[in-house]
Design an enzyme around this catalytic site. Sequence first.
Site, PDB file in Angstrom:
ATOM      1  CE  LYS A  45      -5.333  -1.802  -0.932  1.00  0.00           C
ATOM      2  NZ  LYS A  45      -4.109  -1.858  -1.707  1.00  0.00           N
ATOM      3  CB  CYS A 135       3.941  -2.702   2.211  1.00  0.00           C
ATOM      4  SG  CYS A 135       3.406  -1.364   1.145  1.00  0.00           S
ATOM      5  CE  LYS A 173       2.526 -10.337   0.226  1.00  0.00           C
ATOM      6  NZ  LYS A 173       1.274  -9.871  -0.397  1.00  0.00           N
TER       7      LYS A 173
END
Lengths: 435, 433
Positions: A45, A135, A173
């Site tokens: 994480k 995110c 990502k």
Amino acid sequence: MADLSVNMCGIDSPNPFWLASAPPTNTGDQIARAFDAGWGGAVWKTLGEPIENVYSRYSSIDVNGQKIVGLNNIELITDRSLEMNLIEIEEVKRRYPDHAVVVSLMVESNADAWDEIIKQVEQAGADGIELNFGCPHGMSERGMGAAVGQVPDYTCDITGWAKASATVPVLVKLTPNITDIRMAARAAKNGGADGVSLINTINSITGVDLDNFVPRPVVGDKSSHGGYCGPAVKPIALNMVASIAADPFTEGLPISGIGGIATWQDVAEYILLGSTTIQVCTAVMHYGYRIVEDMAEGLSNYLDSKGMASVNELRGLSVAKVTDWQDLDINYVVKADIDQDKCIHCGLCYVACQDGAHQAIGAERSEDDKTNVWIIEDACVGCNLCSLVCPVQGCITMEEREFGQTHMTWNEYTSDASPGDLYPRPKHGVTIGGD
Amino acid sequence: MSTKLGFAPLPTMTADEALSEAHRCLMCWDAPCTRACPTSIDVPGFIKRIAHDDLVGSARTILDANILGASCARVCPTEVLCAGACVLNELHERPIDIGRLQAFATDDVVFGDLGLFRSVESTGRSVGIVGAGPAGLACGAELARMGHDVVMYDANEKPGGLNTYGVANYKMDQQTAIREVSFVESLGVEIRSGTAVGADVSLDDLFKNHDAVFLGVGLGAVPALGLDGEDLNGVEDALEFIAALRSASVDLTGQHVAVIGGGNTAIDSVTQAALLGADRVYLVYRRGRDEMKAYPHDIERALTNGVDFIHWSAPKRIEGDGSVSALVCDRTEYGSDGKLQTTEGSEYAIPVSMVLRATGQEKRRSFLEQIDGVAVDASGRVTVDDQFRTGNDRIWAGGDCVNGGKEVVNAVAHGKAAAIDIDRVLQSSPRGK
């Protein structure tokens, strides 16, 4: 028993099953338990500057009683200290030297900040790093996460900083909250990325509390858009994975596929469309780490059934089978076929075709008062809808029809040198409210 | 009341149970469940409203079609109606539990005080209804919702007819039936219980006081079989046995009970007797299993409760000294002419302490024949047309007195259809009686 081991841009992994950077990879204890359960790798994480989370973080949508078809979260990156995480990374790598431990990172946009944290996680033993440019909530408002991923130049620049610092492979990502994912992937590649992970979560509001009018998840008297994931996002993610795999500018760029993966079939599809590893979050949040058992066994059985000795043989086989619409054969003809022995007379195909498609199914009550249905062959455009709504396995199938018609694409059909005739199409809309 | 296992009706579904069951419904087109319902309840419609958390809408969907939806949810033989028609049976899956979903959807409205159906402005027309059973209640409820004044006359102490007195307790308790009657009253229907038409109110007054009359008089008692010993203690009409249990349970421990008959009353009686602790319970029927009128699911329930089925036996006499000690039967068989006959020399005795007659109810022929223009057929049923009109243009009839004895839901369908026709006639006819 097929070999499931893979190498993802230089990172060895005993199998392609990785946990995505998310709540299931929040602590070393969790990741150790996941590895014990059978996961081949985990993306830790996201580590970064200290943050605090709100209470009430997840919301979901259920469909007809199926829980969490889609999950939404407004949780931020780790709220545990960097120091503690580094100690745990080291411990996990010591205990699981053959598993892939990739660490997700997100810091402010300056090269020194990235350099510092990359050195720390490499020191702790990370096999790779994943740059969290995806995110969509909270962090993006502070100029990180999706705020980077949505601007290809930033993606390229920061990937370059990370590559300059890192000695281990760097994955980027990607956020799906962008018009064309290929631009983001190209930027990552231009910045030197060793691979890409996608998709991150999709901006979402899952619903509204109809009593107090606050969208979910309710945080006091307000909510905020979150990141959407789970089975509902799989088709969106698959399309993005496939488009990057097929893009000549990113050809060969390793992909770690993410989005709604819960079963071995999902895994196989991601690999067929070009993924080397896959990452899972929501399904584990729903059912726990144990789901990997079915994935591993199912994928292995599937590979055996295809005569493949390694999962690597599967990779990318479907990439070339995705094409632009104008390159499809417009003379390929299928018609629906109803197996009357299997029909349970629910009439769902009839009403779906009648109201939602092309009025190509007839229905009437039989003498024993059941709904009998049949295909009106001439009107059937082979759209598949009836076979999709039918609740009985194998009752409605789509059967190919061969009339000696010429294989012909739209481009060929509209060119001066058309190779043949257009096979006749059913015509609709002749009467309104007709008899 | 007895607390014996299996004696109470199934509990109402919890919200979670109802939700998960509702989600199983496929939402068929031209749904077979709706087609199988005599009152044509939009079953997928009310089930989807449960699934979508609209219980008021769900209840309205049911009650608009069938105002006695709450009792039908409990007493309907769903296995041979809606649930029997469910396509999931063909998928080799358990059919949707429509009855219990219907109870879940209607209970809050019928037994609560939601005021779902508001009274409308009075038309000033009045309808008298004879018999406050399911047919009469359905007719009266519809008429009241249309604004007509409705007065129901019922000879029994409590209203509700067979729902109140004739339903086995394990299907629906009496309190539930009475509460549903109260719901019908809340729609504006006046019910005069303990008021027998022909005795407490004259037929003349009935027709003088109302613009139209609906006869929902049902059927009478189970007549004596004419057997020797039928007057012994312990010989009873099965319907009276069931009716008595509605207000006070009995303990049948130590009793050996024989019920004569093969229909629904017989099957309810044997199951009830078994649940009340009887040592032995026999169902004595002249013919074979396949010829029984009772439903297969009710037969199965009786069997699983330990009832012995004695087929091919015709009661001949009842023996005892003051009280019953044995039911004497002859064996029966089909003769070469295809007719059922007793077998010579086959007499045998079943030692029992109770004998219940469940061999079919009497028609109310003598009452009905007093009414001008009302005709009854050879088997005593009131003759009506498609709109449930009798031969008298101010009188309609429905329910068991018309069909000879069927389900509550059939009676509701009659009552509602008659109400629609009564309204049409009243609206189109000039005032004045």
